[in-house]
Design a protein around this motif. Structure first.
Motif, PDB file in Angstrom:
ATOM      1  N   LEU A 209       0.837  -1.193   0.000  1.00  0.00           N
ATOM      2  CA  LEU A 209       0.000   0.000   0.000  1.00  0.00           C
ATOM      3  C   LEU A 209       0.879   1.253   0.000  1.00  0.00           C
ATOM      4  O   LEU A 209       1.833   1.335   0.783  1.00  0.00           O
ATOM      5  N   ASP A 210       0.536   2.189  -0.853  1.00  0.00           N
ATOM      6  CA  ASP A 210       1.360   3.381  -1.026  1.00  0.00           C
ATOM      7  C   ASP A 210       0.939   4.471  -0.027  1.00  0.00           C
ATOM      8  O   ASP A 210       0.410   5.512  -0.416  1.00  0.00           O
ATOM      9  N   ARG A 211       1.147   4.191   1.242  1.00  0.00           N
ATOM     10  CA  ARG A 211       0.842   5.189   2.274  1.00  0.00           C
ATOM     11  C   ARG A 211       1.718   4.898   3.486  1.00  0.00           C
ATOM     12  O   ARG A 211       2.176   3.776   3.673  1.00  0.00           O
ATOM     13  N   ILE A 212       1.896   5.904   4.296  1.00  0.00           N
ATOM     14  CA  ILE A 212       2.727   5.744   5.497  1.00  0.00           C
ATOM     15  C   ILE A 212       1.815   5.502   6.699  1.00  0.00           C
ATOM     16  O   ILE A 212       0.753   6.126   6.825  1.00  0.00           O
ATOM     17  N   GLY A 213       2.229   4.583   7.561  1.00  0.00           N
ATOM     18  CA  GLY A 213       1.423   4.249   8.735  1.00  0.00           C
ATOM     19  C   GLY A 213       1.323   5.414   9.710  1.00  0.00           C
ATOM     20  O   GLY A 213       2.302   6.116   9.959  1.00  0.00           O
ATOM     21  N   VAL A 214       0.133   5.606  10.234  1.00  0.00           N
ATOM     22  CA  VAL A 214      -0.084   6.669  11.238  1.00  0.00           C
ATOM     23  C   VAL A 214      -0.788   6.050  12.452  1.00  0.00           C
ATOM     24  O   VAL A 214      -1.351   4.951  12.372  1.00  0.00           O
ATOM     25  N   GLU A 215      -0.749   6.787  13.565  1.00  0.00           N
ATOM     26  CA  GLU A 215      -1.277   6.259  14.827  1.00  0.00           C
ATOM     27  C   GLU A 215      -2.746   5.822  14.722  1.00  0.00           C
ATOM     28  O   GLU A 215      -3.155   4.858  15.355  1.00  0.00           O
ATOM     29  N   GLU A 216      -3.514   6.527  13.880  1.00  0.00           N
ATOM     30  CA  GLU A 216      -4.950   6.217  13.768  1.00  0.00           C
ATOM     31  C   GLU A 216      -5.191   4.778  13.322  1.00  0.00           C
ATOM     32  O   GLU A 216      -6.216   4.175  13.664  1.00  0.00           O
ATOM     33  N   TYR A 217      -4.243   4.211  12.548  1.00  0.00           N
ATOM     34  CA  TYR A 217      -4.440   2.822  12.098  1.00  0.00           C
ATOM     35  C   TYR A 217      -4.335   1.854  13.281  1.00  0.00           C
ATOM     36  O   TYR A 217      -4.963   0.796  13.288  1.00  0.00           O
ATOM     37  N   ILE A 218      -3.534   2.211  14.281  1.00  0.00           N
ATOM     38  CA  ILE A 218      -3.408   1.351  15.465  1.00  0.00           C
ATOM     39  C   ILE A 218      -4.631   1.556  16.366  1.00  0.00           C
ATOM     40  O   ILE A 218      -5.143   0.605  16.962  1.00  0.00           O
ATOM     41  N   VAL A 219      -5.112   2.788  16.415  1.00  0.00           N
ATOM     42  CA  VAL A 219      -6.350   3.068  17.154  1.00  0.00           C
ATOM     43  C   VAL A 219      -7.478   2.211  16.578  1.00  0.00           C
ATOM     44  O   VAL A 219      -8.246   1.568  17.309  1.00  0.00           O
ATOM     45  N   SER A 220      -7.554   2.175  15.256  1.00  0.00           N
ATOM     46  CA  SER A 220      -8.615   1.424  14.598  1.00  0.00           C
ATOM     47  C   SER A 220      -8.483  -0.079  14.895  1.00  0.00           C
ATOM     48  O   SER A 220      -9.481  -0.776  15.138  1.00  0.00           O
ATOM     49  N   ALA A 221      -7.246  -0.586  14.934  1.00  0.00           N
ATOM     50  CA  ALA A 221      -7.032  -2.010  15.268  1.00  0.00           C
ATOM     51  C   ALA A 221      -7.465  -2.285  16.710  1.00  0.00           C
ATOM     52  O   ALA A 221      -8.092  -3.310  16.994  1.00  0.00           O
ATOM     53  N   MET A 222      -7.139  -1.366  17.613  1.00  0.00           N
ATOM     54  CA  MET A 222      -7.565  -1.533  19.015  1.00  0.00           C
ATOM     55  C   MET A 222      -9.091  -1.597  19.097  1.00  0.00           C
ATOM     56  O   MET A 222      -9.652  -2.456  19.798  1.00  0.00           O
ATOM     57  N   ASN A 223      -9.745  -0.713  18.367  1.00  0.00           N
ATOM     58  CA  ASN A 223     -11.211  -0.684  18.441  1.00  0.00           C
ATOM     59  C   ASN A 223     -11.830  -1.956  17.882  1.00  0.00           C
ATOM     60  O   ASN A 223     -12.833  -2.456  18.402  1.00  0.00           O
ATOM     61  N   TYR A 224     -11.217  -2.507  16.834  1.00  0.00           N
ATOM     62  CA  TYR A 224     -11.696  -3.784  16.299  1.00  0.00           C
ATOM     63  C   TYR A 224     -11.592  -4.872  17.380  1.00  0.00           C
ATOM     64  O   TYR A 224     -12.541  -5.631  17.614  1.00  0.00           O
TER      65      TYR A 224
END
Ligand code: NDP
Length: 245
Positions: A209-224
């Motif tokens: 994926l052509d994007r850089i990881g940001v904290e929100e992606y980990i927030v979203s994983a926690m919420n899942y």
């Protein structure tokens, strides 16, 4: 007493993002400062804006007595209804193992793995007593594919996968799930300080994926993981597809 959550190492970076999101969802939160009380106070202020109770507490997770004291502080100030515990505190000291001062690899192991075990030892029984809840550990894709020059960190994060599976079996009978979120590169202030533009470009090339990881992606994983009561003992990689299994 209202519901509350604890994230370790949450004065900055991923831990801060997770904590502020939990406050946004109405959880009271404990803010565990380590090196910077001022940053911890800033997180407390941001959480309080959501109308929740947020309390600051010093704890070095390498020290079992301090972890136990943090649990006692939590029980005294928030009560027994702990719902979410996120073991996030972590660090690394770069260097090839064969060249590294043993004191350095011990520091990494004591923070990233033994610290997590101390937290599991003290806080998992609180969740088990409630017969519900989530124990989440922030590991790393380095636990699967150690990076050259960061061996101790890879060893510690591989240990986190064993801790996740073992603890999941211990807490399953109480309805508590235990999972490991394994990020790839996430652009926190700390990681950005170590990675120049060339390294970032290389990381991007390693992903699908052509994007850089940001904290929100980990927030979203926690919420899942918070939402799903049927996922336990797993490692959830959040890495733009840089590593797959
Ligand atoms: P940061 O350095 O920004 O955050 C780590 C936090 O842990 C800091 O608040 C730090 O406090 C705290 N901490 C360190 N040692 C201790 C200790 N002994 N006791 C208590 N707290 C401590 O890093 P990130 O937000 O980037 O990383 C958070 C987690 O995510 C870590 O476990 C890391 O290994 C993992 N991770 C991060 C990735 C990334 O690319 N950012 C990739 C993969 C995994 P202080 O700042 O005061 O030292």
């Amino acid at each position: 007493m209202s519901k509350y959550a604890i994230v370790t190492g949450n004065e900055r970076g991923i831990g801060k993002a997770l904590t502020v999101d939990l406050a946004r969802q109405g959880y009271d939160v404990l803010v565990n400062w380590f090196e910077s009380k001022e940053d911890g106070e800033q997180v407390v202020g941001e959480c309080e804006e959501y109308g929740v109770k947020a309390l600051l507490h010093y704890c070095d997770v390498r020290d079992f007595d301090q972890v136990r004291a943090m649990k006692e502080f939590a029980l005294e100030n928030f009560g027994k209804d702990l719902q979410i515990f996120v073991n996030n505190a972590g660090m690394s000291i770069a260097g090839k193992l064969i060249e590294q001062d043993p004191a350095d690899y011990l520091t990494v192991m004591n923070t990233d793995l033994i610290g997590a075990m101390h937290c599991a030892h003290e806080f998992a029984p609180v969740l088990a007593d409630n017969n519900k809840g989530r124990f989440i550990i922030i590991g790393s894709c380095s636990g699967i594919r150690s990076t050259l020059g960061n061996c101790a960190y890879g060893v510690a994060k591989a240990g986190i996968m064993g801790l996740t599976r073992g603890l999941a079996q211990e807490l399953g009978p109480y309805g508590v799930t235990v999972n490991n979120i394994a990020p790839g590169y996430i652009n926190t202030a700390r990681s950005a300080a170590f990675c120049g533009p060339e390294m970032i470009a290389g990381i991007k090339r390693s992903q699908v994926l052509d994007r850089i990881g940001v904290e929100e992606y980990i927030v979203s994983a926690m919420n899942y993981l918070m939402d799903n009561p049927f996922v336990t003992g797993q490692t959830l990689m959040v890495n733009g597809g840089s590593l797959m299994f």
